[in-house]
Design a protein around this motif. Structure first.
Motif, PDB file in Angstrom:
ATOM      1  N   GLN A 290       0.838  -1.213   0.000  1.00 31.52           N
ATOM      2  CA  GLN A 290       0.000   0.000   0.000  1.00 31.52           C
ATOM      3  C   GLN A 290       0.873   1.263   0.000  1.00 31.52           C
ATOM      4  OE1 GLN A 290      -3.329   0.116  -0.376  1.00 31.52           O
ATOM      5  NE2 GLN A 290      -3.243  -2.112  -0.564  1.00 31.52           N
ATOM      6  N   ALA A 291       1.956   1.226   0.778  1.00 34.34           N
ATOM      7  CA  ALA A 291       2.885   2.367   0.818  1.00 34.34           C
ATOM      8  C   ALA A 291       3.516   2.595  -0.555  1.00 34.34           C
ATOM      9  CB  ALA A 291       3.966   2.126   1.874  1.00 34.34           C
ATOM     10  N   ALA A 292       3.869   1.501  -1.234  1.00 29.73           N
ATOM     11  CA  ALA A 292       4.455   1.625  -2.576  1.00 29.73           C
ATOM     12  C   ALA A 292       3.436   2.223  -3.553  1.00 29.73           C
ATOM     13  CB  ALA A 292       4.932   0.256  -3.067  1.00 29.73           C
TER      14      ALA A 292
ATOM     15  N   GLY B 120       3.210   5.827  -3.432  1.00 27.14           N
ATOM     16  CA  GLY B 120       4.424   6.550  -3.791  1.00 27.14           C
ATOM     17  C   GLY B 120       5.325   6.858  -2.610  1.00 27.14           C
ATOM     18  N   ASN B 121       5.174   6.068  -1.519  1.00 26.28           N
ATOM     19  CA  ASN B 121       5.933   6.347  -0.293  1.00 26.28           C
ATOM     20  C   ASN B 121       7.216   5.538  -0.157  1.00 26.28           C
ATOM     21  OD1 ASN B 121       2.771   6.685   1.279  1.00 26.28           O
ATOM     22  ND2 ASN B 121       4.166   8.356   0.818  1.00 26.28           N
ATOM     23  N   ILE B 122       7.490   4.676  -1.131  1.00 24.38           N
ATOM     24  CA  ILE B 122       8.750   3.922  -1.100  1.00 24.38           C
ATOM     25  C   ILE B 122       9.650   4.427  -2.222  1.00 24.38           C
ATOM     26  CG2 ILE B 122       9.824   1.653  -1.366  1.00 24.38           C
ATOM     27  CD1 ILE B 122       7.358   0.460  -0.020  1.00 24.38           C
ATOM     28  N   LEU B 123      10.795   4.943  -1.834  1.00 28.93           N
ATOM     29  CA  LEU B 123      11.741   5.521  -2.791  1.00 28.93           C
ATOM     30  C   LEU B 123      13.008   4.676  -2.827  1.00 28.93           C
ATOM     31  CD1 LEU B 123      11.572   9.309  -1.729  1.00 28.93           C
ATOM     32  CD2 LEU B 123      10.025   8.073  -3.254  1.00 28.93           C
TER      33      LEU B 123
ATOM     34  N   VAL C 263       8.985   6.974   3.143  1.00 33.71           N
ATOM     35  CA  VAL C 263       8.646   8.349   3.534  1.00 33.71           C
ATOM     36  C   VAL C 263       7.137   8.471   3.703  1.00 33.71           C
ATOM     37  CG1 VAL C 263      10.667   9.415   2.449  1.00 33.71           C
ATOM     38  CG2 VAL C 263       8.605   9.096   1.099  1.00 33.71           C
ATOM     39  N   LEU C 264       6.724   9.166   4.757  1.00 39.26           N
ATOM     40  CA  LEU C 264       5.299   9.330   5.049  1.00 39.26           C
ATOM     41  C   LEU C 264       5.012  10.785   5.372  1.00 39.26           C
ATOM     42  CD1 LEU C 264       4.961   6.117   7.223  1.00 39.26           C
ATOM     43  CD2 LEU C 264       4.038   6.420   4.924  1.00 39.26           C
ATOM     44  N   SER C 265       3.729  11.132   5.445  1.00 39.14           N
ATOM     45  CA  SER C 265       3.348  12.538   5.582  1.00 39.14           C
ATOM     46  C   SER C 265       3.362  13.042   7.020  1.00 39.14           C
ATOM     47  CB  SER C 265       1.939  12.748   5.001  1.00 39.14           C
ATOM     48  OG  SER C 265       1.010  11.927   5.691  1.00 39.14           O
TER      49      SER C 265
END
Length: 342
Positions: free
Chosen positions: A48-50, A53-56, A77-79
């Motif tokens: 879900q994080a990927a 767009g939260n996995i770089l 990275v998260l908000s």
């Protein structure tokens, strides 16, 4: 390698995790890679994080099927800021054995996490310490007062710095290896030599990221040295005293597994299985009873010594072996005596 940061980047995202793939990293899906690193994370949450767009990887957002390669920098990275950086003071009982204007020495109970981290955001020693005293100095990892730590299920002595001067002074002592740290550990098998030294670089396992492993050729990890002497032998297990020359993560646990003497009931390293002994049902029941009495790895930080950062006086503290370890030892003592009599 993990770092947690509380600085916000340009897109209002906070870095929660950062991992650098080793040179020996085999191609592996990023969701599986992160599951190896992040305790209590589920594959669904990572996917879900990927998706969001939260996995770089190397600062580019990737899908969960991206294959991690050697030296890739993987970030989550998260908000919102990491929970561990939002420290909350909590009125938690702490066993303080010594305190002055510069330092606190505590005898940590087994089961207490030392500092907040993934899955443990409250109820930690640090939460209790910041309730006990305001404005503890932060170390290089932004953790108040800490100059060293011990694992959640390890009991025993820790020193906490109350001032910036004490933090710097104590940190240098640990870096220079001039502190005294003695542990008692119950390990599987008969340790043949009455004393010895275990050497070998310790780093994160390539197979199980929750374990540390020994790299004897020094290709990975950091140098680690553990001195030991045998205190008692009980047929299929041995009580040893360990003197740490270095302080690597899981050092005693990894070093003793490396020499074939995994810590008794150390679940993470396989010590919660019957590794030595007979196949008799009666023996299995006996060991299961020992596991129930001592539901954690048999490791206790018994002695701590350091030079006081202000007075220059040599301080040494000793703690009693906790009831759960002592009860387990008594069972083995009785078993060993009965074995001889039979």
């Amino acid at each position: 390698m993990q770092e947690n940061h509380d600085i916000q980047d340009n897109e209002d995202l906070y870095e929660h995790y950062r991992f650098v793939a080793t040179e020996g990293q085999e191609p592996l899906r990023v969701d599986k890679f992160l599951m190896n690193f992040i305790e209590n994370a589920t594959r669904n949450k990572i996917q879900q994080a990927a998706k969001a767009g939260n996995i770089l990887v190397n600062d580019i957002a990737v899908k969960s099927n991206y294959k991690v390669k050697p030296k890739d920098v993987v970030r989550v990275v998260l908000s919102y800021p990491p929970h561990e950086n939002l420290l909350v003071a909590e009125d938690i009982p702490i066993n303080i054995v010594y305190e002055d204007d510069d330092v606190i020495v505590v005898n940590k109970e087994p089961g207490m996490v030392v500092h907040p981290g993934h899955g443990n955001y409250s109820g930690t020693l640090v939460n209790g310490l910041i309730h006990h005293i305001e404005n503890l100095p932060k170390n290089s990892n932004e953790r108040p007062g800490l100059v060293h730590r011990i694992d959640k299920d390890t009991s025993g002595l820790l020193v906490i710095a109350k001032t910036e001067h004490a933090m710097a002074h104590l940190s240098k002592q640990f870096f220079d290896k001039t502190t005294e740290r003695l542990y008692h550990a119950l390990v599987w098998g008969t340790v043949e030599n009455d004393s010895g030294t275990i050497e070998g670089h310790i780093g994160r396992s390539q197979k199980d990221r929750m374990q540390m492993t020994v790299y004897p050729d020094g290709e990975f990890g950091k140098p680690a040295v553990t001195h030991y002497r045998v205190l008692e032998r009980f047929t299929y297990v041995t009580l040893v005293e360990c003197k740490l020359e270095t302080g690597r993560t899981h050092q005693i646990r990894a070093h003793f597994k490396y020499i074939g003497h995994t810590l008794f009931n150390d679940e993470r390293y396989g010590g919660d299985q019957i590794l030595k002994g007979t196949t008799f049902t009666k023996y299995k029941q006996f060991v299961d009873n020992c596991f129930k009495v001592l539901p954690r790895q048999a490791l206790h930080a018994k002695t701590l010594g350091f030079v006081h950062p202000t007075s220059g006086k040599v301080m040494q503290f000793n703690s009693e072996v906790p009831e759960d370890i002592e009860a387990c030892l008594e069972k083995w003592r009785r078993y060993a005596v009965n074995s001889i009599e039979e």
